[in-house]
Design a protein around this motif. Structure first.
Motif, PDB file in Angstrom:
ATOM      1  N   ASN A   1       0.806  -1.226   0.000  1.00 30.64           N
ATOM      2  CA  ASN A   1       0.000   0.000   0.000  1.00 30.64           C
ATOM      3  C   ASN A   1       0.842   1.281   0.000  1.00 30.64           C
ATOM      4  O   ASN A   1       0.289   2.369   0.088  1.00 30.64           O
ATOM      5  N   ARG A   2       2.119   1.157  -0.060  1.00 32.11           N
ATOM      6  CA  ARG A   2       2.941   2.363  -0.004  1.00 32.11           C
ATOM      7  C   ARG A   2       3.055   2.997  -1.393  1.00 32.11           C
ATOM      8  O   ARG A   2       2.897   2.349  -2.420  1.00 32.11           O
ATOM      9  N   TYR A   3       3.351   4.314  -1.400  1.00 31.27           N
ATOM     10  CA  TYR A   3       3.591   5.044  -2.641  1.00 31.27           C
ATOM     11  C   TYR A   3       4.614   6.142  -2.361  1.00 31.27           C
ATOM     12  O   TYR A   3       4.831   6.557  -1.220  1.00 31.27           O
ATOM     13  N   TRP A   4       5.245   6.655  -3.404  1.00 30.65           N
ATOM     14  CA  TRP A   4       6.214   7.735  -3.253  1.00 30.65           C
ATOM     15  C   TRP A   4       6.341   8.505  -4.560  1.00 30.65           C
ATOM     16  O   TRP A   4       5.972   8.014  -5.635  1.00 30.65           O
ATOM     17  N   SER A   5       6.861   9.723  -4.450  1.00 31.18           N
ATOM     18  CA  SER A   5       7.150  10.541  -5.632  1.00 31.18           C
ATOM     19  C   SER A   5       8.297  11.472  -5.298  1.00 31.18           C
ATOM     20  O   SER A   5       8.449  11.916  -4.154  1.00 31.18           O
ATOM     21  N   ILE A   6       9.092  11.799  -6.287  1.00 31.87           N
ATOM     22  CA  ILE A   6      10.221  12.698  -6.089  1.00 31.87           C
ATOM     23  C   ILE A   6      10.566  13.345  -7.421  1.00 31.87           C
ATOM     24  O   ILE A   6      10.394  12.742  -8.488  1.00 31.87           O
ATOM     25  N   GLY A   7      11.012  14.615  -7.354  1.00 24.98           N
ATOM     26  CA  GLY A   7      11.417  15.260  -8.593  1.00 24.98           C
ATOM     27  C   GLY A   7      11.545  16.762  -8.452  1.00 24.98           C
ATOM     28  O   GLY A   7      10.947  17.372  -7.561  1.00 24.98           O
ATOM     29  N   PRO A   8      12.336  17.383  -9.305  1.00 26.73           N
ATOM     30  CA  PRO A   8      12.469  18.839  -9.306  1.00 26.73           C
ATOM     31  C   PRO A   8      11.349  19.482 -10.122  1.00 26.73           C
ATOM     32  O   PRO A   8      10.733  18.851 -10.981  1.00 26.73           O
ATOM     33  N   GLU A   9      11.105  20.764  -9.847  1.00 30.80           N
ATOM     34  CA  GLU A   9      10.084  21.506 -10.590  1.00 30.80           C
ATOM     35  C   GLU A   9      10.604  22.907 -10.891  1.00 30.80           C
ATOM     36  O   GLU A   9      10.993  23.653  -9.979  1.00 30.80           O
ATOM     37  N   PHE A  10      10.640  23.253 -12.158  1.00 31.41           N
ATOM     38  CA  PHE A  10      10.990  24.604 -12.576  1.00 31.41           C
ATOM     39  C   PHE A  10       9.700  25.361 -12.875  1.00 31.41           C
ATOM     40  O   PHE A  10       8.809  24.845 -13.558  1.00 31.41           O
ATOM     41  N   ALA A  11       9.627  26.596 -12.394  1.00 34.84           N
ATOM     42  CA  ALA A  11       8.465  27.443 -12.663  1.00 34.84           C
ATOM     43  C   ALA A  11       8.962  28.807 -13.113  1.00 34.84           C
ATOM     44  O   ALA A  11       9.821  29.413 -12.465  1.00 34.84           O
ATOM     45  N   MET A  12       8.423  29.288 -14.228  1.00 35.24           N
ATOM     46  CA  MET A  12       8.889  30.552 -14.782  1.00 35.24           C
ATOM     47  C   MET A  12       7.741  31.238 -15.505  1.00 35.24           C
ATOM     48  O   MET A  12       6.949  30.593 -16.206  1.00 35.24           O
ATOM     49  N   THR A  13       7.635  32.538 -15.328  1.00 39.33           N
ATOM     50  CA  THR A  13       6.626  33.313 -16.031  1.00 39.33           C
ATOM     51  C   THR A  13       7.121  33.613 -17.443  1.00 39.33           C
ATOM     52  O   THR A  13       8.191  34.196 -17.631  1.00 39.33           O
ATOM     53  N   LEU A  14       6.341  33.210 -18.432  1.00 41.00           N
ATOM     54  CA  LEU A  14       6.731  33.431 -19.826  1.00 41.00           C
ATOM     55  C   LEU A  14       6.188  34.751 -20.376  1.00 41.00           C
ATOM     56  O   LEU A  14       6.844  35.407 -21.187  1.00 41.00           O
ATOM     57  N   PHE A  15       5.019  35.145 -19.936  1.00 43.04           N
ATOM     58  CA  PHE A  15       4.450  36.415 -20.401  1.00 43.04           C
ATOM     59  C   PHE A  15       3.521  36.952 -19.320  1.00 43.04           C
ATOM     60  O   PHE A  15       2.671  36.222 -18.793  1.00 43.04           O
ATOM     61  N   ASP A  16       3.691  38.217 -18.961  1.00 46.55           N
ATOM     62  CA  ASP A  16       2.831  38.832 -17.952  1.00 46.55           C
ATOM     63  C   ASP A  16       2.407  40.244 -18.326  1.00 46.55           C
ATOM     64  O   ASP A  16       1.893  40.988 -17.477  1.00 46.55           O
ATOM     65  N   GLY A  17       2.628  40.617 -19.574  1.00 48.59           N
ATOM     66  CA  GLY A  17       2.208  41.949 -20.005  1.00 48.59           C
ATOM     67  C   GLY A  17       2.993  43.082 -19.370  1.00 48.59           C
ATOM     68  O   GLY A  17       2.497  44.202 -19.279  1.00 48.59           O
ATOM     69  N   GLY A  18       4.199  42.817 -18.887  1.00 55.99           N
ATOM     70  CA  GLY A  18       5.024  43.860 -18.280  1.00 55.99           C
ATOM     71  C   GLY A  18       4.851  44.007 -16.780  1.00 55.99           C
ATOM     72  O   GLY A  18       5.307  44.983 -16.191  1.00 55.99           O
ATOM     73  N   LEU A  19       4.195  43.017 -16.134  1.00 51.59           N
ATOM     74  CA  LEU A  19       3.942  43.115 -14.693  1.00 51.59           C
ATOM     75  C   LEU A  19       5.250  43.108 -13.900  1.00 51.59           C
ATOM     76  O   LEU A  19       5.433  43.930 -12.993  1.00 51.59           O
ATOM     77  N   ILE A  20       6.150  42.177 -14.228  1.00 48.55           N
ATOM     78  CA  ILE A  20       7.415  42.104 -13.480  1.00 48.55           C
ATOM     79  C   ILE A  20       8.211  43.393 -13.658  1.00 48.55           C
ATOM     80  O   ILE A  20       8.762  43.943 -12.692  1.00 48.55           O
ATOM     81  N   ARG A  21       8.255  43.888 -14.892  1.00 49.75           N
ATOM     82  CA  ARG A  21       8.992  45.130 -15.151  1.00 49.75           C
ATOM     83  C   ARG A  21       8.413  46.286 -14.329  1.00 49.75           C
ATOM     84  O   ARG A  21       9.145  47.096 -13.758  1.00 49.75           O
ATOM     85  N   SER A  22       7.095  46.353 -14.248  1.00 46.62           N
ATOM     86  CA  SER A  22       6.482  47.442 -13.475  1.00 46.62           C
ATOM     87  C   SER A  22       6.834  47.331 -11.994  1.00 46.62           C
ATOM     88  O   SER A  22       7.056  48.347 -11.322  1.00 46.62           O
ATOM     89  N   ARG A  23       6.901  46.097 -11.481  1.00 47.54           N
ATOM     90  CA  ARG A  23       7.248  45.924 -10.067  1.00 47.54           C
ATOM     91  C   ARG A  23       8.698  46.299  -9.804  1.00 47.54           C
ATOM     92  O   ARG A  23       9.029  46.860  -8.750  1.00 47.54           O
ATOM     93  N   VAL A  24       9.581  45.978 -10.746  1.00 47.12           N
ATOM     94  CA  VAL A  24      10.990  46.392 -10.601  1.00 47.12           C
ATOM     95  C   VAL A  24      11.093  47.908 -10.608  1.00 47.12           C
ATOM     96  O   VAL A  24      11.816  48.507  -9.795  1.00 47.12           O
ATOM     97  N   GLU A  25      10.365  48.558 -11.506  1.00 54.67           N
ATOM     98  CA  GLU A  25      10.399  50.022 -11.564  1.00 54.67           C
ATOM     99  C   GLU A  25       9.819  50.629 -10.292  1.00 54.67           C
ATOM    100  O   GLU A  25      10.304  51.658  -9.808  1.00 54.67           O
ATOM    101  N   GLN A  26       8.780  50.001  -9.736  1.00 54.35           N
ATOM    102  CA  GLN A  26       8.241  50.477  -8.458  1.00 54.35           C
ATOM    103  C   GLN A  26       9.289  50.378  -7.353  1.00 54.35           C
ATOM    104  O   GLN A  26       9.440  51.299  -6.538  1.00 54.35           O
ATOM    105  N   ALA A  27      10.003  49.237  -7.318  1.00 50.51           N
ATOM    106  CA  ALA A  27      11.029  49.051  -6.290  1.00 50.51           C
ATOM    107  C   ALA A  27      12.156  50.064  -6.451  1.00 50.51           C
ATOM    108  O   ALA A  27      12.675  50.594  -5.460  1.00 50.51           O
ATOM    109  N   GLU A  28      12.536  50.354  -7.704  1.00 48.98           N
ATOM    110  CA  GLU A  28      13.598  51.337  -7.942  1.00 48.98           C
ATOM    111  C   GLU A  28      13.144  52.738  -7.537  1.00 48.98           C
ATOM    112  O   GLU A  28      13.918  53.501  -6.948  1.00 48.98           O
ATOM    113  N   ALA A  29      11.894  53.073  -7.840  1.00 53.67           N
ATOM    114  CA  ALA A  29      11.371  54.380  -7.434  1.00 53.67           C
ATOM    115  C   ALA A  29      11.271  54.478  -5.916  1.00 53.67           C
ATOM    116  O   ALA A  29      11.560  55.529  -5.322  1.00 53.67           O
TER     117      ALA A  29
END
Length: 495
Positions: A352-380
């Motif tokens: 009855n035992r089970y297991w799982s293991i593995g790496p996971e990569f997560a990356m935003t491919l398109f956000d309409g400039g959201l990340i850029r706006s947050r960086v500019e906010q942090a710089e300001a």
């Protein structure tokens, strides 16, 4: 023996090796202290003794310079019961907890779970054709099943791009800013208490002066009344003597209201209701201390509000890296294992035992400039905190200059006022002799007495102003506080 576990182990080792290689990398700018033009000396410090390491302000207990045990006791009560300090201290503990939470992100997250699930399927049916060609419906009822599950899981986000380290740097700096703000709040409350207490003692001295003057005027009125009954002076002299007496009594009564206000302010500062607090009058005034002046560069190390403003700059700078890290993928290693079965008694068995293991990569491919706006906010936001820091430094320089010139001018003014008082006392002595000799009327005596009393009160008022300005200067110089009382915030450097 299967080769699959071996291949999995090799892949995991490769991931860990890549993570270790990138571990020293942290995106975003490394902190550089904002440049500030610091003058060589304060413009108004000419003639002041510059502080040496051996004669700097008392560390912490700077109010002891005034040599007043009652003030010392009140300051101790303030540190124990002042509610503004209690609020600032709680905010500092909150900032500390936030920094500990950021530090916890570096470690794997281990979770365990045990559950029981009951599930069922709705009723269904089928159509059956009989031999004679007719049909009937056959209904069936869905069953209810129970399952048990026990599992253990672990996940670990690798800090490839320094996002977690930058967040820890930001939260650590914010905690240090909160600690410096606590010190600034404490210094402000201590300064308010010292100023209120010293002004109260000056009012006590003025009350003693007015009480003594009222007694002297009462004797003068009695003497004038006796002279009037003897026909030596006119009735107008009696009226003038009585007017002068009552006017001075009114001034003495007015001081009661002013003293009560200061006493109430002190009560709130030490954390008690005004109705439960009182201060007995004393027969002496606190001493005016000699305050060594600091040079402007020392001010950056001695004022907690300046230290807090700089720590906010450090935090804002680190948050730029946190937001820039969103451009890059996150890598999370996770593993889980456990048991699952419909029978609780057979749950913890090998089948009855089970297991799982593995790496996971997560990356935003398109956000309409959201990340850029947050960086500019942090710089300001960083630019705003730098401007705030520089403004705090300039304000500190201005306050020290203000109180230095105020004390210098008040000292000069006090010297001239003392000379005026000496002259008024001499004039009063001469006028009294002339009045007793019958060469002048009582109006001349009243005029000179009023002038002498006014000069007496002016001397005390100036002394009170000098005491207040001395407290303000000590607070502007940091009150003996040193930035070394703050631990250095944790920082990471990118390669």
């Amino acid at each position: 023996m299967s080769l699959y576990p071996c291949r999995l182990s090799q892949a995991s080792a490769l991931v860990v090796a890549i993570a270790a290689t990138l571990a020293g990398c942290a995106v975003g700018p490394d902190y550089q202290q904002p440049s500030i033009e610091v003058p060589a000396s304060f413009k108004q410090a000419e003639g002041w003794r510059i502080a040496e390491p051996s004669d700097a302000l008392h560390r912490g207990a700077w109010w002891e310079l005034y040599g007043d045990p009652v003030l010392d006791g009140l300051q101790q009560r303030l540190q124990q019961s002042n509610q503004t300090l209690a609020q600032a201290e709680a905010q500092y503990r909150q900032a500390q907890a936030l920094a500990r939470g950021a530090r916890a992100s570096f470690f794997p997250n281990l979770s365990a779970n045990f559950g029981k699930t009951r599930s069922g399927q709705g009723a269904g049916g089928s159509t059956v054709r009989l031999a004679d060609g007719s049909t009937v419906n056959s209904a069936s009822t869905g069953g209810i099943s129970t399952s048990y599950q026990s599992s253990l899981g672990v996940s670990w986000e690798l800090d490839l791009w320094g996002k977690l380290r930058r967040q820890l740097e930001a939260d650590s700096a914010s905690a240090q800013a909160s600690k410096a703000t606590l010190a600034a709040t404490k210094l402000s409350q201590q300064s308010q208490l010292a100023q209120s207490y010293l002004q109260l003692r000056v009012l006590d001295a003025q009350k003693r002066l007015l009480d003594a003057t009222v007694e002297a005027y009462a004797r003068s009125l009695k003497l004038t009344e006796n002279q009037y009954r003897a026909g030596i002076v006119t009735k107008s002299d009696v009226a003038q003597a009585r007017t002068q007496l009552k006017s001075t009594e009114a001034q003495a009564i007015d001081l009661k209201y002013q003293r009560a206000q200061l006493e109430h302010a002190i009560a709130v500062l030490v954390g008690v209701a005004p109705a439960e607090f009182s201060l007995a009058a004393l027969d002496s005034l606190p001493s005016l201390p000699e305050i060594p002046a600091a040079v402007p560069s020392q001010l950056l190390q001695r004022r907690p509000d300046i230290a807090a403003a700089e720590r906010e700059v450090i935090s804002a700078n680190a948050l730029i890296g946190v937001n820039k890290a969103a451009y890059y993928p996150d890598l999370t290693l996770s593993a889980a294992g456990g048991y699952r079965n419909d029978s609780l008694s057979q749950l913890l068995t090998v089948p009855n035992r089970y297991w799982s293991i593995g790496p996971e990569f997560a990356m935003t491919l398109f956000d309409g400039g959201l990340i850029r706006s947050r960086v500019e906010q942090a710089e300001a936001s960083y630019d705003a905190t730098v401007a705030s820091y520089r403004q705090t430094v300039l304000t500190g320089f201005r306050e020290v200059e203000d109180y230095l010139v105020q004390l210098d001018v008040l000292e000069e003014e006090s010297g001239v006022q003392q000379e005026a008082l000496d002259s008024a006392r001499e004039s009063l002595r001469l006028i009294n002799n002339q009045y007793k000799a019958g060469t002048i009327d009582y109006l001349n005596v009243v005029t000179v007495q009023t002038t002498a009393l006014s000069n007496e009160r002016n001397v005390l008022t100036l002394f009170g102003s000098r005491l207040t300005a001395s407290v303000q200067l000590i607070a502007a110089l940091g009150g003996g506080w040193q930035v070394a009382q703050l631990a250095e915030p944790e920082r990471e450097k990118s390669e």
